[in-house]
Design an enzyme around this catalytic site. Structure first.
Site, mmCIF file in Angstrom:
data_model
loop_
_atom_site.group_PDB
_atom_site.id
_atom_site.type_symbol
_atom_site.label_atom_id
_atom_site.label_comp_id
_atom_site.label_asym_id
_atom_site.label_seq_id
_atom_site.Cartn_x
_atom_site.Cartn_y
_atom_site.Cartn_z
ATOM 1 N N ASN A 9 0.753 -1.194 -0.041
ATOM 2 C CA ASN A 9 -0.005 0.124 -0.115
ATOM 3 C C ASN A 9 0.896 1.150 0.046
ATOM 4 O O ASN A 9 1.427 1.731 1.003
ATOM 5 C CB ASN A 9 -0.871 0.049 1.318
ATOM 6 C CG ASN A 9 -1.812 1.276 1.489
ATOM 7 O OD1 ASN A 9 -1.907 2.081 0.480
ATOM 8 N ND2 ASN A 9 -2.290 1.449 2.445
ATOM 9 N N LYS A 11 0.125 4.293 -0.306
ATOM 10 C CA LYS A 11 -0.447 5.370 0.235
ATOM 11 C C LYS A 11 0.014 6.643 -0.782
ATOM 12 O O LYS A 11 -0.409 6.397 -1.988
ATOM 13 C CB LYS A 11 -0.014 5.621 1.724
ATOM 14 C CG LYS A 11 -0.400 4.260 2.643
ATOM 15 C CD LYS A 11 -0.037 4.766 4.025
ATOM 16 C CE LYS A 11 -0.170 3.329 4.828
ATOM 17 N NZ LYS A 11 -0.354 3.425 6.069
ATOM 18 N N HIS A 94 -9.725 1.344 4.866
ATOM 19 C CA HIS A 94 -8.617 1.477 5.687
ATOM 20 C C HIS A 94 -8.467 2.335 6.907
ATOM 21 O O HIS A 94 -9.415 3.281 6.684
ATOM 22 C CB HIS A 94 -7.273 2.021 4.606
ATOM 23 C CG HIS A 94 -5.952 1.986 5.200
ATOM 24 N ND1 HIS A 94 -5.702 2.857 6.105
ATOM 25 C CD2 HIS A 94 -5.198 1.086 5.186
ATOM 26 C CE1 HIS A 94 -4.419 2.609 6.498
ATOM 27 N NE2 HIS A 94 -3.944 1.527 6.015
ATOM 28 N N GLU A 96 -6.901 4.872 7.872
ATOM 29 C CA GLU A 96 -6.907 6.239 7.345
ATOM 30 C C GLU A 96 -8.092 6.693 6.715
ATOM 31 O O GLU A 96 -8.287 8.071 7.185
ATOM 32 C CB GLU A 96 -5.456 6.384 6.723
ATOM 33 C CG GLU A 96 -4.151 6.186 7.415
ATOM 34 C CD GLU A 96 -3.036 5.545 6.795
ATOM 35 O OE1 GLU A 96 -2.894 5.705 5.513
ATOM 36 O OE2 GLU A 96 -2.224 5.118 7.626
ATOM 37 N N GLU A 166 -5.827 -4.826 10.774
ATOM 38 C CA GLU A 166 -4.669 -3.729 10.921
ATOM 39 C C GLU A 166 -5.003 -3.112 12.114
ATOM 40 O O GLU A 166 -5.741 -2.109 12.069
ATOM 41 C CB GLU A 166 -4.638 -2.998 9.651
ATOM 42 C CG GLU A 166 -4.249 -3.575 8.330
ATOM 43 C CD GLU A 166 -3.710 -2.564 7.328
ATOM 44 O OE1 GLU A 166 -2.516 -2.783 7.132
ATOM 45 O OE2 GLU A 166 -4.261 -1.459 7.145
ATOM 46 N N GLY A 172 2.234 2.284 10.955
ATOM 47 C CA GLY A 172 3.131 3.272 10.560
ATOM 48 C C GLY A 172 3.867 3.838 11.907
ATOM 49 O O GLY A 172 4.612 4.891 11.959
ATOM 50 N N SER A 212 3.288 -1.983 10.442
ATOM 51 C CA SER A 212 4.642 -2.095 10.605
ATOM 52 C C SER A 212 5.295 -3.574 10.125
ATOM 53 O O SER A 212 6.208 -3.841 10.956
ATOM 54 C CB SER A 212 4.890 -1.689 11.936
ATOM 55 O OG SER A 212 4.623 -0.443 12.303
HETATM 56 P P1 PGA Z 1 2.560 0.296 7.669
HETATM 57 O O1 PGA Z 1 1.121 0.548 7.046
HETATM 58 O O2 PGA Z 1 3.087 -1.023 7.072
HETATM 59 O O3 PGA Z 1 3.552 1.602 7.236
HETATM 60 O O4 PGA Z 1 2.379 0.254 8.852
HETATM 61 C C1 PGA Z 1 0.347 -0.577 6.936
HETATM 62 C C2 PGA Z 1 -1.076 -0.023 6.170
HETATM 63 O O5 PGA Z 1 -1.416 1.012 6.726
HETATM 64 O O6 PGA Z 1 -1.575 -0.663 5.515
#
Ligand code: PGA
Length: 248
Positions: A9, A11, A94, A96, A166, A172, A212
């Protein structure tokens, strides 16, 4: 037998130049992999990435879409627009999108239904906040998110859905759920699916872990029995890291 899926992803990251370099290196690095590899890039790069992955075993995904077919929805992208660019998967719900753009379970459900209608495979994201985990509300939250997002999704359609667990506190942040914690929640999601769709169907649905994931923890996480792959944010932007996750 569920085929592992590793989805990157990106983003709101990447441009033409970095995409070219990343995809070129990636293609080389995963030549012998049996894992299904997916890149979910920003809308503006879909065309470019689609061309770059031709002839490889990398698949193409988007990070969001609208639930209506077309119309006065300024700034939105429809399922048909994604289909036209050979997009096979779309990340929906997601955290976010839920937290920053206030997407509700009902919006996520409408998007899941539309994606399925248009033959795009949804990667449905669910996860609890740190506060919810500390208050031992993880399972309640996950159950509600999964069931609400899958309202009116029938037995024939659910096979095309991928679920990504998640935990919000792990995205992140560098903090990862321990493989045992992640496997436990993923196993719980499979139980929810089993209750709704029966054991045979629930055994076919892929459930990923995200938050992460990096080369250092990928092997242990991905070898857990219930975890069928990973949704990778930050580490999917670095070719070497993403390659070593895929070759776990
Ligand atoms: P990350 O993001 O691996 O940077 O923690 C995962 C995601 O948001 O899908």
């Amino acid at each position: 037998m569920r085929k592992p899926l590793i989805a990157g992803n990106w983003k709101m990251n990447g441009d033409m130049k970095t995409s070219y370099k990343l995809i070129t290196e990636l293609k080389e690095g995963i030549l012998n992999s049996d894992v299904e590899t997916l890149i979910c890039c920003p809308f503006t790069l879909i065309n470019e990435v689609s061309t770059l992955i031709k002839g490889s075993n990398i698949k193409l995904g988007a990070q969001n879409m609208h639930w209506e077919n077309k119309g006065a929805y300024t700034g939105e992208i429809s399922a048909d627009m994604l289909k036209e660019l050979d997009v096979e998967y779309v990340i929906l719900g997601h955290s976010e999108r839920r937290e920053i753009f206030l997407e509700t379970d009902s919006i996520v459900n409408k998007k899941v239904l539309k994606a399925l209608e248009k033959n795009i495979k949804p990667i449905l994201c669910v996860g609890e906040t740190l506060e919810e985990r500390e208050k031992k509300q993880t399972k309640d939250k996950i159950k509600e998110q999964v069931l609400r997002a899958l309202e009116n999704v029938d037995e024939n359609e659910i096979i095309n859905v991928v679920i990504a667990y998640e935990p919000i506190w792990a995205i992140g942040t560098g903090k990862t759920a321990t493989p045992v914690e992640a496997n436990e929640v993923v196993g719980f999601i499979r139980e929810i699916l089993e209750n709704k769709y029966g054991v045979d169907i629930s055994e076919e649905i892929r459930i990923l872990y995200g938050g992460s994931v990096k080369p250092e923890n990928a092997t242990e996480i991905l070898n857990k029995q219930d975890i069928d792959g990973a949704l990778v944010g930050g580490a999917s932007l670095k070719a070497n890291d993403f390659i070593s996750i895929i070759n776990f």
